[in-house]
Write a protein that holds these residues in place. Sequence first.
Motif, PDB file in Angstrom:
ATOM      1  N   ALA A 133       0.740  -1.645  -0.410  1.00 32.00           N
ATOM      2  CA  ALA A 133      -0.100   0.171   0.037  1.00 32.00           C
ATOM      3  C   ALA A 133       0.901   1.475  -0.266  1.00 32.00           C
ATOM      4  N   ALA A 134       1.955   1.672   0.670  1.00 32.32           N
ATOM      5  CA  ALA A 134       2.736   2.631   0.693  1.00 32.32           C
ATOM      6  C   ALA A 134       3.143   2.817  -0.205  1.00 32.32           C
ATOM      7  N   VAL A 135       4.039   1.688  -1.047  1.00 31.36           N
ATOM      8  CA  VAL A 135       4.280   1.596  -2.904  1.00 31.36           C
ATOM      9  C   VAL A 135       3.305   2.548  -3.776  1.00 31.36           C
ATOM     10  N   VAL A 136       2.024   1.741  -3.966  1.00 30.81           N
ATOM     11  CA  VAL A 136       1.231   2.279  -4.947  1.00 30.81           C
ATOM     12  C   VAL A 136       0.886   3.851  -4.157  1.00 30.81           C
ATOM     13  N   SER A 137       0.822   4.142  -3.225  1.00 34.52           N
ATOM     14  CA  SER A 137       0.406   5.329  -2.532  1.00 34.52           C
ATOM     15  C   SER A 137       1.283   6.992  -2.834  1.00 34.52           C
ATOM     16  N   SER A 138       3.050   6.290  -2.701  1.00 37.85           N
ATOM     17  CA  SER A 138       3.940   6.785  -2.951  1.00 37.85           C
ATOM     18  C   SER A 138       3.380   7.381  -5.078  1.00 37.85           C
ATOM     19  N   LEU A 139       3.278   5.758  -5.376  1.00 34.45           N
ATOM     20  CA  LEU A 139       2.949   6.196  -7.248  1.00 34.45           C
ATOM     21  C   LEU A 139       2.251   7.583  -7.225  1.00 34.45           C
ATOM     22  N   ARG A 140       1.517   8.027  -6.839  1.00 30.19           N
ATOM     23  CA  ARG A 140       0.773   9.495  -6.872  1.00 30.19           C
ATOM     24  C   ARG A 140       1.534  11.114  -6.821  1.00 30.19           C
ATOM     25  N   VAL A 141       2.355  10.582  -6.196  1.00 32.39           N
ATOM     26  CA  VAL A 141       3.320  11.780  -5.613  1.00 32.39           C
ATOM     27  C   VAL A 141       4.000  12.397  -6.868  1.00 32.39           C
ATOM     28  N   THR A 142       4.470  11.715  -8.137  1.00 29.10           N
ATOM     29  CA  THR A 142       4.691  12.219  -9.645  1.00 29.10           C
ATOM     30  C   THR A 142       3.610  12.261 -10.340  1.00 29.10           C
ATOM     31  N   HIS A 143       2.113  10.985  -9.994  1.00 29.62           N
ATOM     32  CA  HIS A 143       1.289  11.011 -11.132  1.00 29.62           C
ATOM     33  C   HIS A 143       0.569  12.595 -11.283  1.00 29.62           C
ATOM     34  N   LYS A 144       0.376  12.885 -11.963  1.00 30.21           N
ATOM     35  CA  LYS A 144      -0.338  13.841 -13.146  1.00 30.21           C
ATOM     36  C   LYS A 144      -0.910  13.733 -13.241  1.00 30.21           C
ATOM     37  N   GLY A 145      -2.340  13.214 -12.706  1.00 32.24           N
ATOM     38  CA  GLY A 145      -3.265  12.300 -12.548  1.00 32.24           C
ATOM     39  C   GLY A 145      -4.051  13.490 -12.312  1.00 32.24           C
ATOM     40  N   ALA A 146      -5.872  13.579 -13.441  1.00 27.84           N
ATOM     41  CA  ALA A 146      -6.570  15.261 -13.278  1.00 27.84           C
ATOM     42  C   ALA A 146      -7.136  14.804 -11.712  1.00 27.84           C
ATOM     43  N   VAL A 147      -7.709  15.534 -11.033  1.00 24.31           N
ATOM     44  CA  VAL A 147      -8.066  15.941 -10.317  1.00 24.31           C
ATOM     45  C   VAL A 147      -9.697  16.580  -9.856  1.00 24.31           C
ATOM     46  N   ALA A 148     -10.061  16.575 -10.070  1.00 25.75           N
ATOM     47  CA  ALA A 148     -11.936  17.409  -9.604  1.00 25.75           C
ATOM     48  C   ALA A 148     -12.090  18.262  -9.159  1.00 25.75           C
ATOM     49  N   SER A 149     -12.726  19.409  -9.069  1.00 26.70           N
ATOM     50  CA  SER A 149     -13.137  19.882  -8.737  1.00 26.70           C
ATOM     51  C   SER A 149     -13.609  19.497  -7.291  1.00 26.70           C
ATOM     52  N   ALA A 150     -13.051  19.841  -5.898  1.00 21.57           N
ATOM     53  CA  ALA A 150     -13.593  19.163  -5.273  1.00 21.57           C
ATOM     54  C   ALA A 150     -15.000  20.043  -4.464  1.00 21.57           C
TER      55      ALA A 150
END
Length: 479
Positions: A462-479
Motif C-alpha cells: 500500500a505504501a508503494v502504491v500510494s507513493s506512485l501518486r506523488v509524481t502522477h499528474k492525474g486530473a483531480v476534479a474540483s472538490a
Amino acid sequence: MRAQPSRGNPSTPSDTPASRGPSAQDNEQGLPLPQRYWAILVVAFGIAVSVLDSAIANVALPTIARYMHASAASSIWVVNAYQLAVTISLLPLSSLGDRIGYRRVYLGGLVLFTIASLACALAGSLPTLAFARVIQGFGAAGIMSVNTALVRMIYPPASLGRGISINAMVVAVSSAVGPTVAAGVLSVASWQWLFAINVPIGIAALLIGVKALPGNVRHDSPYDYVSAVMNAFVFGLLIFAVDGLGHGEHVAYVALEAVAALVIGYFFVRRQLTQTAPLLPVDLLRNPLFALSIGTSVCSFAAQMLSFVSLPFLMQNAFGLSQVQTGLLMTPWPLVIIVAAPIAGALSDRMSAGLLGGIGLAVLTCGLLLLATLGPHPQPFDIGWRMALCGAGFGIFQSPNNRTILSSAPRSRSGGASGMLGTARLTGQTLGAALVALIFGVVPQHGSMVTLYVAACFAAVAAVVSSLRVTHKGAVASA
C-alpha cells in the motif's frame, strides 16, 4: 445522450427546491456555521453505529448461540448476514444517491437501520435475528454509501480535508474499538443491548439530520436495476468464495463460486462501460489517481484486519495476557488515530496525498514488523508504543487517501466515489479476515506471527502504491 444535472428549470422535478431539501448546495461552498457542525455530527453518529455493528456481534456470538440454542457454525450468520447485505448494496445505493439525493438515501438508511436494530434486540430465534441483521445491513449500506459524499456537500473545498479526517477518524476508531465496546456492554447488560443502544442514537441523528443535512443537485439518468442485481451476485459470490477459502470449504465449491463471480463480473463490467453514469464507476477508475487511491485503501484495510484479528491470539496465547489486558493494550492504536487523522486531514488540503499516505503506510509497516518481532515476554510498554506507532501510521494515511478518492471524482459523481470508498474498505477487511483463517489453518502454532508479517507486506505494498501518486499528474476534479 449524456445526462446532465438539471439547472434552472422549475418544471424539472429533480431540481425543484422542495425535492432538493432545505439546504441544497449549488454554490459548492458547503454549509454555513453552525449548520455545518450539526450536519457532520449526524454523519459521525450514523457511520459510527453502522461500522460498530459490523464488529460488535463477533464478541457476542457465543452468548447469542447459547441463548438461541444454536450451534456455533449457524450463529456465524449473525455476522455474515450483516456483512453480506452491506457489501452487495453499497454501490447500488451510492448510485441511487447520485440520482435522488444523498440526503434521502442517508436518512432512509438511518431509519431502516434504527428499526432493524430494535428488531434485532427483540428477536427470539436465530433465523429472526439473522433476517433482522440483513435489514440492518441494508440500512447501514444506505449510511455508508453516501456518507463521504455528504461530507463533500457539508464542507467547502478549502476545508474538505478536515471534514474527511473527521469521517475517517470515526470509521477507523469504530472499527478498532468495536470488540472493546461489545465487551463493556456485555459486562453490564445482556446481548440485546448491543442492538438496542442503536435506537436512541438513530432517533437523535434522524431528528437532527432532517434539519441539518444538505441536499444536492442530482442528475436524472434512469437507474440501472439490472446492474444492481448483477452487482449483488458478483460481490455476494466473491464474499462466499473468499470466506469459504479461509474456513476450509471444499475447493470445488470455492472454485465454482469464484468462476461464477468472474463470469458475471465480466458481463457486469461490459454493461457498465456503456453507461453514462455507471453503477460500478469504471469511468472513475480510468483516472489513475482514483484507481491508485482505491488500491491503497484495499491493501491498507486488509493489513488492519489481519492485525486486529491476530493480535488478540498473540497477546493471550503467546504472551499469556488476560482479555482485559489485551483490550487495554490494543487501545493505543485507535487512540492515536484520533490525534493523527485530523492533523493529516488538515495537511491534505495543502500537501500531496501520495506523500502523506506513503509516509503513514511506511510507519504502519514498521509498527507491524516491530510487533511481529516481539520477544516471548514483552513488557506492556513495549507492546503499547508499537500499537501507537501503527495507529499513527494508519491515521496519517487514511484522511488524505479518502480526500483524494472523493476529490478526484466530479462533484455530480460524489455518490459513486463514496460507494467505491466503502467498497474498498469492506473488500480489504473481508480479504484480511479470510487470510487470517487460512494462515491459522496452515500454520496453527505460529499463525499470529505469520499473520503480522503478511499484514506488514500488505501495508508495504500500500505504501508503494500510494507513493506512485506523488509524481502522477492525474486530473483531480474540483472538490
